[in-house]
Design an enzyme around this catalytic site. Structure first.
Site, PDB file in Angstrom:
ATOM      1  N   THR A 149       0.782  -1.209   0.000  1.00  0.00           N
ATOM      2  CA  THR A 149       0.000   0.000   0.000  1.00  0.00           C
ATOM      3  C   THR A 149       0.816   1.262   0.000  1.00  0.00           C
ATOM      4  O   THR A 149       1.731   1.449   0.790  1.00  0.00           O
ATOM      5  CB  THR A 149      -0.967   0.082   1.184  1.00  0.00           C
ATOM      6  OG1 THR A 149      -1.749  -1.073   1.192  1.00  0.00           O
ATOM      7  CG2 THR A 149      -1.853   1.272   1.110  1.00  0.00           C
TER       8      THR A 149
ATOM      9  N   LYS B 168      -8.378   0.347  -2.170  1.00  0.00           N
ATOM     10  CA  LYS B 168      -8.037   0.841  -0.838  1.00  0.00           C
ATOM     11  C   LYS B 168      -8.560   2.239  -0.579  1.00  0.00           C
ATOM     12  O   LYS B 168      -8.179   2.884   0.388  1.00  0.00           O
ATOM     13  CB  LYS B 168      -6.522   0.822  -0.669  1.00  0.00           C
ATOM     14  CG  LYS B 168      -5.908  -0.547  -0.873  1.00  0.00           C
ATOM     15  CD  LYS B 168      -4.419  -0.468  -0.944  1.00  0.00           C
ATOM     16  CE  LYS B 168      -3.843  -1.773  -1.421  1.00  0.00           C
ATOM     17  NZ  LYS B 168      -2.421  -1.663  -1.722  1.00  0.00           N
TER      18      LYS B 168
ATOM     19  N   GLY C  20      -8.771   6.541   2.505  1.00  0.00           N
ATOM     20  CA  GLY C  20      -7.800   5.577   1.996  1.00  0.00           C
ATOM     21  C   GLY C  20      -7.165   4.887   3.178  1.00  0.00           C
ATOM     22  O   GLY C  20      -6.918   5.517   4.208  1.00  0.00           O
TER      23      GLY C  20
ATOM     24  N   SER D 221       3.707   1.607   2.847  1.00  0.00           N
ATOM     25  CA  SER D 221       5.107   1.274   2.616  1.00  0.00           C
ATOM     26  C   SER D 221       5.788   2.179   1.596  1.00  0.00           C
ATOM     27  O   SER D 221       6.979   2.425   1.686  1.00  0.00           O
ATOM     28  CB  SER D 221       5.236  -0.189   2.195  1.00  0.00           C
ATOM     29  OG  SER D 221       4.408  -0.454   1.092  1.00  0.00           O
TER      30      SER D 221
END
Length: 180
Positions: free
Chosen positions: A7, A39, A51, A130
């Site tokens: 993500t 997402k 999100g 990430s």
């Protein structure tokens, strides 16, 4: 069992509009589990868009709680976020959830975390996940040096840059935009 990683979620407010986007990849260890995860979700009939990053089940639990808070507090995003963060921090069940959220309305961007934080970003750019630092860096550079771009264009290009660098981010984007 290994943790599910992935993500990049990014929100940018620029020239009267706010856009939020996320990639579509979910991974387990070094394996891609799914390439088209959505997402980004609309709440409050599209007046609030969220999100999320982290565990999918945990994120959906938080989305449901956030929507309950929005309904309870008349759609006032900041109040709903503060109440969610308070519950998240103090509730024994919620405390174990591993996720983060960015929520946008036509006027605001908030980052909501399980540590009880509700943060309004300084430069109207927020990122989680990430690949967040890659996307945030790109978005800040675009805001400063390409002000002719729209918020949506900045989100899309920044996510593209993050996906080129971060192995946990792909090029399957979901982007939503709100105008003031």
């Amino acid at each position: 069992m290994e943790a599910i990683h992935a993500t990049t979620v990014l929100a940018v407010k620029h020239n009267g509009s706010i856009a939020i986007g996320a990639d579509g990849q979910a991974t387990l260890g070094n394996t891609v589990l799914k390439s088209h995860v959505k997402k980004v979700r609309k709440l409050q009939e599209g007046k609030v868009v969220v999100g999320f990053a982290g565990s999918t089940a945990d994120a959906f639990t938080l989305l449901e709680r956030f929507e309950e808070k929005l309904n309870k507090y008349g759609g006032i995003m900041e109040r709903a976020a503060l109440e969610l963060a308070k519950d998240w921090r103090t509730d024994r069940f919620l405390r174990r959830l591993e996720a983060m959220m960015i929520a946008i309305s036509k006027d605001d961007i908030l980052i909501i975390s399980g540590t009880g934080d509700v943060l309004r970003p300084d430069e109207e750019v927020a990122a989680i996940g990430s690949g967040s630092m890659y996307a945030q860096s790109a978005a800040l550079a675009l805001k400063r040096h390409a002000p002719h771009l729209t918020a949506r264009e900045m989100v899309e290009e920044s996510l593209r840059i993050a996906a080129d660098i971060c192995i946990y981010t792909n090029h399957n984007f979901t982007i939503e935009e709100l105008s003031a």
